[in-house]
Write a protein that holds these residues in place. Structure first.
Motif, mmCIF file in Angstrom:
data_model
loop_
_atom_site.group_PDB
_atom_site.id
_atom_site.type_symbol
_atom_site.label_atom_id
_atom_site.label_comp_id
_atom_site.label_asym_id
_atom_site.label_seq_id
_atom_site.Cartn_x
_atom_site.Cartn_y
_atom_site.Cartn_z
ATOM 1 N N GLN A 209 0.828 -1.207 0.000
ATOM 2 C CA GLN A 209 0.000 0.000 0.000
ATOM 3 C C GLN A 209 0.862 1.256 0.000
ATOM 4 O OE1 GLN A 209 -3.464 0.036 -0.348
ATOM 5 N NE2 GLN A 209 -3.000 2.168 -0.782
ATOM 6 N N LEU B 120 -5.313 1.567 -5.978
ATOM 7 C CA LEU B 120 -5.965 2.679 -5.292
ATOM 8 C C LEU B 120 -5.104 3.140 -4.122
ATOM 9 C CD1 LEU B 120 -9.683 1.486 -5.042
ATOM 10 C CD2 LEU B 120 -8.737 3.183 -6.593
ATOM 11 N N SER C 23 -4.374 5.122 -0.545
ATOM 12 C CA SER C 23 -5.114 5.110 0.726
ATOM 13 C C SER C 23 -6.212 6.167 0.721
ATOM 14 C CB SER C 23 -4.162 5.356 1.900
ATOM 15 O OG SER C 23 -3.234 4.312 2.000
ATOM 16 N N ARG D 269 -9.034 4.941 -1.460
ATOM 17 C CA ARG D 269 -9.786 3.890 -0.757
ATOM 18 C C ARG D 269 -10.753 4.499 0.267
ATOM 19 N NH1 ARG D 269 -8.133 -1.333 -1.350
ATOM 20 N NH2 ARG D 269 -6.119 -1.622 -2.348
ATOM 21 N N ARG E 229 -14.790 4.308 0.230
ATOM 22 C CA ARG E 229 -15.537 3.815 1.396
ATOM 23 C C ARG E 229 -16.629 4.813 1.799
ATOM 24 N NH1 ARG E 229 -11.794 1.057 3.746
ATOM 25 N NH2 ARG E 229 -10.470 2.846 4.126
#
Length: 97
Positions: free
Chosen positions: A47, A58, A60, A63, A67
């Motif tokens: 990541q 993607l 952080s 993401r 979400r």
């Protein structure tokens, strides 16, 4: 169901990734010394690579945005369903008079 732990602090994750990049030890050795799983540490390194553009995927931030957007869509769909039911109810009520 397995045990779940609260997420590790961001600073701990950053330091663990920095250790992987600067230390000559392997990921399993570093993970063991930090008392985390090998795969968790691999995920953090992967990541971090995405976040700095070294790897596709993607970030952080993306993401987190995804979400939040999914949560908002779920809420909006629920609200739409409630409004549709209320509209149908009031249409039946006013049609009967």
């Amino acid at each position: 169901m397995g045990k779940t732990r609260p997420p590790y602090p961001e600073e701990f994750r950053r330091e663990a990734v920095a250790l992987v990049r600067s230390d000559e030890r392997s990921i399993p050795e570093i993970a063991k010394s930090l008392q985390i799983s090998d795969q968790t540490l691999r995920n953090w390194v992967r990541q971090a690579d995405v976040d700095v553009g070294r790897r596709e995927g993607l970030s952080s931030e993306e993401r987190e945005e995804l979400r939040q957007l999914r949560r908002e869509v779920r809420t909006l769909r629920q609200e739409k369903e409630v409004l549709a039911k209320a509209t149908a109810f009031f249409a039946r009520e006013s049609g009967g008079r």
